[in-house]
Design a protein around this motif. Structure first.
Motif, PDB file in Angstrom:
ATOM      1  N   LEU A 168      47.805  56.674  25.812  1.00 17.02           N
ATOM      2  CA  LEU A 168      46.486  56.041  25.821  1.00 17.02           C
ATOM      3  C   LEU A 168      45.496  56.887  26.621  1.00 17.02           C
ATOM      4  CD1 LEU A 168      44.652  53.651  25.141  1.00 17.02           C
ATOM      5  CD2 LEU A 168      45.480  52.548  27.238  1.00 17.02           C
ATOM      6  N   TYR A 169      45.929  57.412  27.761  1.00 11.67           N
ATOM      7  CA  TYR A 169      45.046  58.242  28.594  1.00 11.67           C
ATOM      8  C   TYR A 169      44.628  59.504  27.848  1.00 11.67           C
ATOM      9  CZ  TYR A 169      43.346  61.046  32.482  1.00 11.67           C
ATOM     10  OH  TYR A 169      42.567  61.826  33.296  1.00 11.67           O
ATOM     11  N   ALA A 185      44.317  59.813  24.705  1.00 10.58           N
ATOM     12  CA  ALA A 185      43.401  59.438  23.627  1.00 10.58           C
ATOM     13  C   ALA A 185      42.009  59.076  24.146  1.00 10.58           C
ATOM     14  CB  ALA A 185      43.978  58.270  22.843  1.00 10.58           C
ATOM     15  N   THR A 186      41.924  58.681  25.413  1.00  9.52           N
ATOM     16  CA  THR A 186      40.647  58.181  25.932  1.00  9.52           C
ATOM     17  C   THR A 186      40.148  58.957  27.146  1.00  9.52           C
ATOM     18  OG1 THR A 186      41.793  56.592  27.357  1.00  9.52           O
ATOM     19  CG2 THR A 186      41.156  55.832  25.148  1.00  9.52           C
ATOM     20  N   SER A 187      40.736  60.091  27.440  1.00  7.25           N
ATOM     21  CA  SER A 187      40.385  60.863  28.630  1.00  7.25           C
ATOM     22  C   SER A 187      38.904  61.218  28.669  1.00  7.25           C
ATOM     23  CB  SER A 187      41.199  62.150  28.692  1.00  7.25           C
ATOM     24  OG  SER A 187      40.728  62.973  29.731  1.00  7.25           O
ATOM     25  N   PRO A 188      38.279  61.026  29.814  1.00  8.59           N
ATOM     26  CA  PRO A 188      36.867  61.409  29.946  1.00  8.59           C
ATOM     27  C   PRO A 188      36.677  62.926  30.042  1.00  8.59           C
ATOM     28  CG  PRO A 188      37.697  60.587  32.029  1.00  8.59           C
ATOM     29  CD  PRO A 188      38.794  60.390  31.006  1.00  8.59           C
ATOM     30  N   ARG A 227      34.268  64.760  27.781  1.00  8.59           N
ATOM     31  CA  ARG A 227      32.830  64.575  27.983  1.00  8.59           C
ATOM     32  C   ARG A 227      32.331  65.370  29.192  1.00  8.59           C
ATOM     33  NH1 ARG A 227      34.756  59.534  26.597  1.00  8.59           N
ATOM     34  NH2 ARG A 227      34.857  58.804  28.724  1.00  8.59           N
ATOM     35  N   ARG A 239      49.142  65.950  23.495  1.00  6.97           N
ATOM     36  CA  ARG A 239      49.078  64.723  22.703  1.00  6.97           C
ATOM     37  C   ARG A 239      50.180  64.703  21.654  1.00  6.97           C
ATOM     38  NH1 ARG A 239      42.701  64.799  21.568  1.00  6.97           N
ATOM     39  NH2 ARG A 239      42.013  63.543  23.326  1.00  6.97           N
TER      40      ARG A 239
END
Length: 116
Positions: A41-42, A44-47, A50, A81
């Motif tokens: 999950l991290y 897939a959603t790591s900041p 950005r 991943r």
């Protein structure tokens, strides 16, 4: 990732070293058997994705890397991943349904239920 080379001077989008080090520390913290779902999950959603800045590639100062080339980090992130997701799939695929006690599988005989 590639070894740093102070001779490279071209510019490419890069990630700040602070963001990359935070990301790697968090990934290491979650890299346990129990933490792998949270790691997936991290990832897939790591900041991190950005946190891009533009700097000369492999900014080196006093032999310390202070930024990471975007393409190197992205390749590493994609590989990480893939590995985590493949491992989780393999773990799921290795699970088998519970068998009837003693491991015996009931069989139905063609003659069962027939009266002679």
């Amino acid at each position: 990732m590639r070894a740093p080379s102070p001779l490279l001077t071209y510019s490419e989008p890069a990630y700040g070293v602070t963001e990359v080090n935070f990301f790697l520390d968090k990934a290491k913290e979650l890299a346990t058997a129990e933490g792998l779902p949270q790691l997936a999950l991290y990832l897939a959603t790591s900041p991190l994705l950005r946190a891009i800045i533009t700097v000369p590639a492999y900014g080196v100062q006093d032999n310390v890397i202070y930024d990471y080339v975007k393409s190197d980090v992205d390749a590493y992130l994609a590989k990480l991943r893939t590995c985590v997701h493949q491992y989780l799939r393999d773990c799921t695929d290795d699970q088998t349904p519970t068998q009837i006690s003693g491991g015996a599988v009931p069989r139905t005989s063609p003659a069962a239920g027939r009266r002679e």
